[in-house]
Write a protein that holds these residues in place. Structure first.
Motif, PDB file in Angstrom:
ATOM      1  N   ASP A   1       0.896   8.893   5.578  1.00 21.99           N
ATOM      2  CA  ASP A   1       1.670  10.011   5.035  1.00 21.99           C
ATOM      3  C   ASP A   1       1.071  11.338   5.486  1.00 21.99           C
TER       4      ASP A   1
ATOM      5  N   HIS B   1      -0.049   3.428   4.537  1.00 20.59           N
ATOM      6  CA  HIS B   1       0.888   2.683   3.692  1.00 20.59           C
ATOM      7  C   HIS B   1       1.310   1.419   4.427  1.00 20.59           C
TER       8      HIS B   1
ATOM      9  N   ASP C   1       4.261  -3.704  -1.648  1.00 22.39           N
ATOM     10  CA  ASP C   1       3.300  -3.186  -2.635  1.00 22.39           C
ATOM     11  C   ASP C   1       1.988  -3.954  -2.501  1.00 22.39           C
TER      12      ASP C   1
ATOM     13  N   THR D   1      -8.611   3.434  -0.099  1.00 21.29           N
ATOM     14  CA  THR D   1      -7.298   2.816  -0.310  1.00 21.29           C
ATOM     15  C   THR D   1      -7.452   1.316  -0.528  1.00 21.29           C
TER      16      THR D   1
END
Length: 388
Positions: A77, A83, A90, A132
């Motif tokens: 992002d 991501h 998810d 992350t």
């Protein structure tokens, strides 16, 4: 030379010392998506693998890591946060599902700008990615050299090229430790520049020693035998990694898969299954879950086997086990069956002892001196000798 003084200094001051709660006191066991699913793996595939590890009994046999290999990555992002792509909606939820099964969650990245499959790598985002992964509940990181080799090639000095690589692996190792989460760090850089010498100092618990395995007997056996000189580098918390298991992927015979499992167990190698766990044959299960073979791999001494005898296409490997026992592998890489005579006194089992055949599940009695057992083509006799 300055690089090596700096490396030693860093080790002594603790900057590169590995975590005190190392997650790999025994060779890691689990499953990885790449050998079967390659770049097509999905969230559903990973959940099915986790379910199968439980339902087949593999989890209870020790296979606890569920590792997502390459191609899970999406885009970063505006803040640089990685991501997952649409196949993994998810990652935190996936990690929670894996953990709910009593299993551990593994993931994959590269120190280069891209991964092997040209997805997003971790270069210039190491600390960010480590945070992350920790937030997702990751327990294992496979860190694959891949496109970082292009960065290295731009440096003409071989010593500086090595420094670039070690620095890159050091950076991610430090980032993982800084998260406070015990994440097993697996180096995948194919044994370049004697990784077994410096792998522990960058925080790694295991390091690839070879190029990729294939589901072919010849490739598997060459890779296994290439470990013959590396026994002294294996110890609790630090493991040579000859790559993942191909058992159950269908291109070797049952006898060849038993050889594969036997050699990896003697080598104290990580046991990461790479097949479709939902479609295992009874033979696949028996090979992957043989308790005595797993016990050889997981023995508390953490010793790697040594090849003590090689004559033509017959070789003998021995591994010291706890309790004074010795594991012995008799390997026949020829295309014919034969029964070689082995003098126990000459293969580091001087006084013989009680012999148990691991694959036959039978005791062969007490033997001293010469032992002669038939070994099938591309096969193995795996024994545990107890000097009662």
């Amino acid at each position: 030379m300055k690089f090596w003084f700096a490396l030693v200094a860093a080790v002594l001051t603790g900057t590169l010392a590995h975590s005190q709660n190392m997650p790999a006191q025994r060779p890691p066991m689990g499953w990885n998506s790449w050998n079967h699913f390659g770049g097509k793996v999905t969230d559903a595939d990973i959940r099915s693998a986790a379910d199968a590890l439980v339902s087949t009994g593999m989890r209870d046999a020790g296979y606890v890591y569920v590792n997502v290999d390459d191609t899970w990555q999406g885009q970063r992002d505006a803040n640089g946060v990685i991501h997952p792509n649409e196949r993994f909606p998810d990652m935190k939820a996936l990690g929670d599902y894996i953990h709910s099964k009593g299993l551990k969650f593994g993931i994959y990245s590269s120190p280069g700008p891209k991964t092997c499959a040209r997805f997003e790598g971790s270069m210039a985002h190491e600390e960010q990615d480590a945070k992350t992964y920790a937030a997702w509940g990751v327990d294992f990181l496979k860190y694959d050299l891949c496109t970082f080799q292009d960065v290295m090639k731009a440096e003409p000095d071989p010593l500086l090229r090595k420094k670039l690589m070690v620095d890159a692996y050091t950076k991610m190792g430090a980032a993982l430790r800084a998260t406070g989460r015990p994440i097993l760090y697996s180096l995948c850089q194919y044994g370049f520049d004697d990784v077994w010498d410096w792998g522990p100092q960058v925080g790694a618990s295991m390091w690839r020693t070879t190029d990729d395995i294939k589901d072919r007997y010849e490739r598997m056996f060459i890779i296994g035998n290439s470990e013959a000189e590396l026994a002294r580098y294996a110890a609790p918390g630090h493991w040579n990694d000859p790559d993942m298991l191909e058992i159950g992927n269908g291109k070797m015979t049952e006898e060849e898969y038993r050889t594969h499992m036997s050699l990896w167990a003697l080598l104290a190698a990580p046991l990461l299954a790479g097949n479709d766990l939902t479609k295992m044959s009874p033979a696949d299960r028996e090979i992957l879950m043989n308790k005595d073979v797993i016990a050889i791999d997981q023995d508390a001494l953490g010793k790697q086997a040594v090849r003590v005898y090689q004559r033509g296409e017959f070789s003998v490997w021995t591994k010291q086990l706890s309790g004074g026992r010795t594991a012995v592998g008799l390997f026949n890489s020829s295309w014919t069956n034969f029964a070689p005579a082995v003098d126990l006194g000459k293969i580091a089992v001087e006084h013989g002892g009680h012999i148990h055949d691991v694959w036959m599940h039978e005791d062969l009695g007490v033997s001293h001196g010469e032992l002669s057992l038939p070994v099938k083509s591309h096969g193995v006799r795996l024994l545990i000798i107890d000097p009662q």
